[in-house]
Each structure stands twice: as structure tokens, then as C-alpha cells.
Write a protein that holds these residues in place. Structure first.
Motif, PDB file in Angstrom:
ATOM      1  N   LEU A 127       0.863  -1.185   0.000  1.00 37.11           N
ATOM      2  CA  LEU A 127       0.000   0.000   0.000  1.00 37.11           C
ATOM      3  C   LEU A 127       0.901   1.236   0.000  1.00 37.11           C
ATOM      4  O   LEU A 127       1.721   1.424   0.896  1.00 37.11           O
ATOM      5  CB  LEU A 127      -0.911   0.001   1.230  1.00 37.11           C
ATOM      6  CG  LEU A 127      -1.927   1.141   1.289  1.00 37.11           C
ATOM      7  CD1 LEU A 127      -2.902   1.083   0.116  1.00 37.11           C
ATOM      8  CD2 LEU A 127      -2.704   1.103   2.599  1.00 37.11           C
ATOM      9  N   ASN A 151      -3.109   6.544   2.654  1.00 37.36           N
ATOM     10  CA  ASN A 151      -4.463   7.081   2.775  1.00 37.36           C
ATOM     11  C   ASN A 151      -5.278   6.150   3.685  1.00 37.36           C
ATOM     12  O   ASN A 151      -5.301   4.939   3.479  1.00 37.36           O
ATOM     13  CB  ASN A 151      -5.075   7.148   1.370  1.00 37.36           C
ATOM     14  CG  ASN A 151      -6.523   7.580   1.385  1.00 37.36           C
ATOM     15  OD1 ASN A 151      -7.372   6.897   1.925  1.00 37.36           O
ATOM     16  ND2 ASN A 151      -6.796   8.710   0.769  1.00 37.36           N
ATOM     17  N   ARG A 177      -8.464   5.627   4.092  1.00 40.77           N
ATOM     18  CA  ARG A 177      -9.566   4.870   3.473  1.00 40.77           C
ATOM     19  C   ARG A 177      -9.009   3.665   2.713  1.00 40.77           C
ATOM     20  O   ARG A 177      -9.577   2.582   2.734  1.00 40.77           O
ATOM     21  CB  ARG A 177     -10.372   5.767   2.543  1.00 40.77           C
ATOM     22  CG  ARG A 177     -11.319   6.655   3.306  1.00 40.77           C
ATOM     23  CD  ARG A 177     -12.147   7.594   2.468  1.00 40.77           C
ATOM     24  NE  ARG A 177     -12.656   8.666   3.328  1.00 40.77           N
ATOM     25  CZ  ARG A 177     -11.950   9.738   3.683  1.00 40.77           C
ATOM     26  NH1 ARG A 177     -10.735   9.883   3.246  1.00 40.77           N
ATOM     27  NH2 ARG A 177     -12.465  10.655   4.473  1.00 40.77           N
ATOM     28  N   GLN A 178      -7.878   3.868   2.040  1.00 41.41           N
ATOM     29  CA  GLN A 178      -7.256   2.740   1.346  1.00 41.41           C
ATOM     30  C   GLN A 178      -6.791   1.687   2.351  1.00 41.41           C
ATOM     31  O   GLN A 178      -6.890   0.490   2.102  1.00 41.41           O
ATOM     32  CB  GLN A 178      -6.068   3.220   0.509  1.00 41.41           C
ATOM     33  CG  GLN A 178      -6.489   3.974  -0.748  1.00 41.41           C
ATOM     34  CD  GLN A 178      -5.353   4.122  -1.740  1.00 41.41           C
ATOM     35  OE1 GLN A 178      -4.186   4.170  -1.354  1.00 41.41           O
ATOM     36  NE2 GLN A 178      -5.687   4.211  -3.015  1.00 41.41           N
ATOM     37  N   GLU A 202      -9.711  -0.358   3.384  1.00 36.41           N
ATOM     38  CA  GLU A 202     -10.080  -1.259   2.290  1.00 36.41           C
ATOM     39  C   GLU A 202      -9.145  -2.477   2.275  1.00 36.41           C
ATOM     40  O   GLU A 202      -9.586  -3.607   2.118  1.00 36.41           O
ATOM     41  CB  GLU A 202     -10.034  -0.496   0.955  1.00 36.41           C
ATOM     42  CG  GLU A 202      -9.960  -1.342  -0.307  1.00 36.41           C
ATOM     43  CD  GLU A 202     -11.133  -2.303  -0.490  1.00 36.41           C
ATOM     44  OE1 GLU A 202     -12.157  -2.170   0.192  1.00 36.41           O
ATOM     45  OE2 GLU A 202     -10.991  -3.233  -1.327  1.00 36.41           O
ATOM     46  N   PRO A 213      -7.607  -6.370  -2.457  1.00 37.25           N
ATOM     47  CA  PRO A 213      -8.087  -4.995  -2.244  1.00 37.25           C
ATOM     48  C   PRO A 213      -8.458  -4.345  -3.578  1.00 37.25           C
ATOM     49  O   PRO A 213      -7.823  -4.584  -4.597  1.00 37.25           O
ATOM     50  CB  PRO A 213      -6.882  -4.298  -1.625  1.00 37.25           C
ATOM     51  CG  PRO A 213      -6.016  -5.390  -1.092  1.00 37.25           C
ATOM     52  CD  PRO A 213      -6.224  -6.564  -1.978  1.00 37.25           C
ATOM     53  N   ILE A 270      -8.133  -1.321  -5.223  1.00 36.99           N
ATOM     54  CA  ILE A 270      -7.413  -0.042  -5.204  1.00 36.99           C
ATOM     55  C   ILE A 270      -6.876   0.236  -6.606  1.00 36.99           C
ATOM     56  O   ILE A 270      -6.164  -0.601  -7.174  1.00 36.99           O
ATOM     57  CB  ILE A 270      -6.280  -0.073  -4.161  1.00 36.99           C
ATOM     58  CG1 ILE A 270      -6.921  -0.050  -2.771  1.00 36.99           C
ATOM     59  CG2 ILE A 270      -5.317   1.098  -4.330  1.00 36.99           C
ATOM     60  CD1 ILE A 270      -5.990  -0.034  -1.620  1.00 36.99           C
ATOM     61  N   GLY A 324      -4.258   7.731  -5.126  1.00 38.07           N
ATOM     62  CA  GLY A 324      -4.537   7.318  -3.742  1.00 38.07           C
ATOM     63  C   GLY A 324      -4.785   8.489  -2.810  1.00 38.07           C
ATOM     64  O   GLY A 324      -5.469   8.363  -1.796  1.00 38.07           O
TER      65      GLY A 324
END
Ligand code: SF4
Ligand code: SF4
Length: 258
Positions: A137, A143, A145-146, A149, A160, A162, A195
Motif C-alpha cells: 500500500l 491514505n 480509506r485505502q 479497504e 483490495p 485499489i 490514492g
């Protein structure tokens, strides 16, 4: 794991500023919900009590800069069913990877009053250079929110969701006027992983690449455009050499076919 036991989550720190772990703490309300779904078994920045491994999901922040860290990450991998790296330090070596392009001895003697006490490797490397990683990530910091997720996806056994597109796509979605085309502001958005929601261009600033290179960056074209805007070779070198220096240097070498 017994049928009614919650999956266990562990959060580990290596060479880093703690900013990515803070993104997890910054989730606040969502963290309460998460705590109902998982047992936060090891997270020394958030709680003193720790539960012994193995762990279902490990989040790893930070890069490998010492021989001890290189040993420790192998043990973390052994203890983790799934291992996700979070942030530019863990995924690309971070800004501390600037030492990969210089003499580490020069840095140590410039920074520390007693350099003889410093024991460090000559390089700062991402976690994936040492152990297999299930997902990376990006971001400096990531981030939140990411992050949620990613955690949710791994708890439910799916990949994920993304996007691997560039910051430019996020600018278009927000209806931003392009800072480079309209105002001649140098911007790494075209080669940077999405992102952040195009944070900097939304405030009329160029992107400086804190989410690292996107999957298929065209750094050759962007370099040409930066020079059209008046940036000289030293400026181009500097603009790519920040939080994701190692990843951008790799992308530039691949684009140049070297
Ligand atoms: S990626 Fe950035 S915010 Fe995250 S730990 Fe490294 S320096 Fe800090
Ligand atoms: S626009 Fe670029 S520098 Fe700004 S937060 Fe997003 S990725 Fe980072």
C-alpha cells in the motif's frame, strides 16, 4: 483459529517516522468497528498489552536499514499468515533510501555527534527485498480509506480494490484544472500512483510524488515536459529524489532501457 475467535492483526515498525501507523490511529470511528471484527494483537503504538503470534494479518511500516531489522522482518514473516507493507518507507525504502545513492559514512558523520555508536547498513531497502509480501500500500503517509479497504479485503479473503492509475485520473474526477498545462507548474501527477485524491493539485500545487510511481509511468515524457517548463537537469534529479527515490530511480532506469 477456532470458529468463534477473531482474526488477529499485528502492526510492526521498522525505520520510519510512524506517520503510517498514525493513519491507522486516525481512523478513530472506523477503528472501533475494526476492533469488533479483529483482535488487535500487537500494536505497540496503540496498546501496551501484546498477544503472541502467529498473526492472521501483519501490517509493516518502515524500511530495512540495520542487520537486526533484516533478521527481525524474517521472524515477522514467519509469524504472519498475510503480510502487507504500508507506506513509502516499507514499499520503496523511504526518503532514507537517499543514502543508497551516496556514501552512508558521509551522512553518519554529518548528522551524529558520535558516529562510532551508529550501526547501519549502507542501504535502506523495502520489505519486499527481504521477504515475500502479499500486498503493498503506497503513500507517505498512506491514505486511511485505502488502509481500511486493504484490511477489510484481507479479512474477507479478497484482493483490495485499489486503482493503479495516476494522480491525473483523480484530478480529472475532481474537475481540477491541470496545474501543469494551465499554469506551467511542474507536477509529478502523470507518473504518480493514485490514492491521495489529487490533494496537492486541488490546492494549485504540483504533485511531488509521495505515492511513488504508478504501474506504468512514462518518466521519459514527463522529464521532457519538465524541461519545457524550464527545469534543468539538477532540478529534474531532485524532483524524483524524495520519499520514493529508490522506486522512481528504478522506474526511470526501466523507462530509459538501462
Ligand atoms: S511512508 Fe512517510 S509517513 Fe509513512 S512512515 Fe514512512 S516517512 Fe512516515
Ligand atoms: S498530489 Fe502527489 S504529492 Fe500531493 S499528496 Fe498526492 S501523491 Fe502526494
Amino acid at each position: 483459529m477456532s470458529a468463534d475467535a477473531k482474526p488477529t492483526l499485528a502492526v510492526w515498525k521498522f525505520a520510519s517516522c510512524d506517520g503510517c501507523q498514525l493513519s491507522l490511529l486516525d481512523c478513530e470511528d472506523e477503528l472501533l468497528g475494526l476492533a469488533g471484527e479483529v483482535e488487535i494483537a500487537y500494536f505497540v503504538e496503540a496498546r501496551r498489552a501484546t498477544v503472541e503470534g502467529p498473526y492472521d494479518l501483519s501490517l509493516v511500516e518502515g524500511s530495512i536499514t540495520t542487520a537486526h531489522d533484516a533478521e527481525r522482518i524474517r521472524e515477522v514473516r514467519r509469524q504472519s499468515r498475510r503480510l502487507v507493507t504500508i507506506g513509502a518507507c516499507a514499499t520503496a525504502g523511504g526518503i532514507q533510501a537517499l543514502k543508497n545513492f551516496a556514501d552512508v559514512g558521509d551522512f553518519v558523520s554529518a548528522v551524529y555527534a558520535s558516529p562510532e555508536y551508529i550501526s547501519t547498513l549502507e542501504t535502506s531497502t523495502p520489505i519486499s527485498a527481504h521477504v515475500p509480501v502479499d500486498y503493498e500500500l503506497h503513500g507517505c503517509p498512506i491514505n486511511k480509506r485505502q488502509l481500511l479497504e486493504v484490511i477489510t479485503a484481507f479479512l474477507h479473503g479478497r484482493r483490495p480494490s485499489i486503482a493503479s492509475t495516476s494522480v491525473c485520473m483523480e484530478c480529472k474526477r475532481r474537475g481540477n484544472v491541470c496545474v501543469m498545462v494551465a499554469h506551467g507548474t511542474p507536477c509529478l501527477g502523470p507518473v504518480t500512483h493514485a490514492g491521495c485524491g489529487a490533494l496537492c493539485p486541488s490546492y494549485d500545487r504540483g504533485c511531488y510524488g509521495c505515492f511513488g510511481p504508478m504501474e506504468t509511468p512514462n518518466t521519459v515524457s514527463l522529464t521532457r515536459q519538465l524541461k519545457v517548463l524550464g527545469m534543468g537537469d539538477p532540478g529534474v534529479e531532485r524532483v524524483f529524489r524524495t520519499f520514493n527515490v529508490e522506486a522512481f530511480e528504478g522506474a526511470r532506469a526501466a523507462d530509459a532501457g538501462t
